[in-house]
Design an enzyme around this catalytic site. Sequence first.
Site, PDB file in Angstrom:
ATOM      1  CB  SER A 202      10.782   4.914 -64.703  1.00 18.55           C
ATOM      2  OG  SER A 202      11.940   4.543 -64.012  1.00 18.55           O
ATOM      3  CG  ASP A 308       9.379  -1.595 -59.957  1.00 16.78           C
ATOM      4  OD1 ASP A 308      10.611  -1.760 -60.036  1.00 16.78           O
ATOM      5  OD2 ASP A 308       8.781  -0.630 -60.473  1.00 16.78           O
ATOM      6  CG  HIS A 339      10.718  -0.411 -63.536  1.00 19.94           C
ATOM      7  ND1 HIS A 339      10.219   0.363 -62.527  1.00 19.94           N
ATOM      8  CD2 HIS A 339      11.326   0.453 -64.394  1.00 19.94           C
ATOM      9  CE1 HIS A 339      10.522   1.635 -62.741  1.00 19.94           C
ATOM     10  NE2 HIS A 339      11.180   1.710 -63.886  1.00 19.94           N
TER      11      HIS A 339
END
Length: 657
Positions: A202, A308, A339
């Site tokens: 991320s 995602d 994610h």
Amino acid sequence: MTIRLGPPHTPWKALVGAAVLALLALLAAPGAVTAAPAPRESKPVYSYANAIRETVWVNTGLDGDGDGRPDRVAADIIRPAEPARQGRRVPVIMDASPYYSCCGRGNESQKKTYDAQGRPVQFPLFYDNYFVPRGYATVLVDLAGTNRSDGCIDVGGRSDVQSARAVVDWLNGRARGYTARSGGKPVTADWSNGNTGMIGKSWDATIANGVAATGVPGLKTIVPIAGISSWYDYYFAQGAALYDGGPDGLAAAVESPAAHKNCAAVQRKLVEGAPRNGDWTDLWTERDYVRHADRVRASVFLVHGMQDLNVRTKHFGQWWDALARHGVQRKIWLSQTGHVDPFDYRRADWVRTLHQWFDHYLMGYDNGIERAPMADVERAPDTWATDARWPAAGTAAVPLYPRTGTTAGVGVLNNRPAPSGQTAVLTDDPALGEADWAAAVDRATPAKAGFTTGPLSAPLRLSGAGTVTVTATPSTTSAHLSAVLVDLGPDTIRNYGADGEGIVTRTNSTCWGAGTTGDTGCFKETAADVSKVGFTVFSRGWADLGHATDPQHGHPLTPGKPYTLTLQLAASDHVVPAGHRLALIVGGTDANLIDPPASRPTLTLDLARTTARLPVTGGAPALARATAGTPAVDRPTGTGLKGIAPPADPSRLPNGD
């Protein structure tokens, strides 16, 4: 954005080296003494319990908080003690993050912990537990303005990137480090061999991308997991807002109390530089790493979930495309998850592959990882396929055309353009989205225009990114458009819309490396969270029609005037099985994935001027084979299909874990 096929990923130097070794082997005299084979894998021969744990504050050369002295960022270090005593230096695995105190890392949200003297105790994730005994140092960096670092968080800008780059420089003797946050004694990284690999998920992955795009010497490889490649594309899709907030909100969620007090000027710049109208500004230019892909000297092992909906798949697609154009050594894993870190959906294979990757690029072992297949793609939960290159060899952009069918509102998709005058009409309904549209694809409904092939006579693979060019006439001064590709047919897939985004967490734990009381190296097991569905949305694109004539600056629409816009479909890799149908659906607001426009327009699509160009593996012949059976037909009596709706809050702010 069309992803181009890159060059083969075995570099010429490796080929030359292999040829030389083969020649030497042929020339060797019979009976000659052969040297012992070179090691192919680092072994856990060093003590984790006795490893050196320390913090160094590295001078970034910036003064983001305006206190009159250079900002220092905290780098918590754990490294084996034995190599230094033996006069040997070690490589570094580094994760630079804003999350170490506010939110935690990994599936269990681990945070850094310290003893009474401030020495680091717990290093989140398994990198230290597994790799320190194998002769690596692990360095976890607090981005400026977070945890124990000075300065201000600036959400992917110069401060964020310099936070990590400065540490790479320090590891190579080009920056200053100190034993304390202020004052303290100078300290050098005389234990480092200068080879650094960055990893993270991320925001952490995003920083790895950003640092690599500076071309900093010493950064040998990056492993970005679900990383952002351009911050504009995190907040907007071709002018359409993806979230109802901007980078200032993200900064406020992670900054330290000191930064919250001292960084008002930086916060103000984040607000002023990121207007919610979707226009491109200088702030976004600074945070666009794709434009500097030509500077990347590190190899890249890219990992992303194809579902995602936080860091959406356009990010990996455009980054991969740019890296391919510049011949960067690269590898990719694409899962069916949202994610999610690969440690939590393919743990044993991930640790083994990552070990080989770091051994090769940081320790120089000839283990063959750079000659292995370039791509691993999850075809079904826990079922993986490999490809020598990605997108798949033989993939080409092939046009498909939407047409009206015999029933109003139920269209067909084939290889013949619609005749002049054919139209489809939809009215934006912000309460509905892709799952609603797909469930009703065989019925006329006002919020979407759907077009389907007939059942395919052969499997059809789409590998990469496509586009949909639409000519639309709005009834109001603002409008958004969405386009999605759908596999219509029964399947069992990961439940990416659930809280775990495709995984469930078990209660039992397993250990990955050595441990101590304060950092066990043990983590809860996970398993695939699956769902039986009647359709799968596998690629998406969104845009603001007001940005059609000027992509960088939006303008009010003229009702009744046609506008032509090409929507960029996000990268994916999906096989539509024989017997299933492929659908293209065009709608307005895709609920929970883009914000609605100011008005609620009716849009008239000119089908004769609407085309999808899709990345078909095998090109036009493969499409012809797949659609040679049953022709595209209307199915107006459909009773609705079951699929997965996107999560209500796909951003999972602040950290996406």
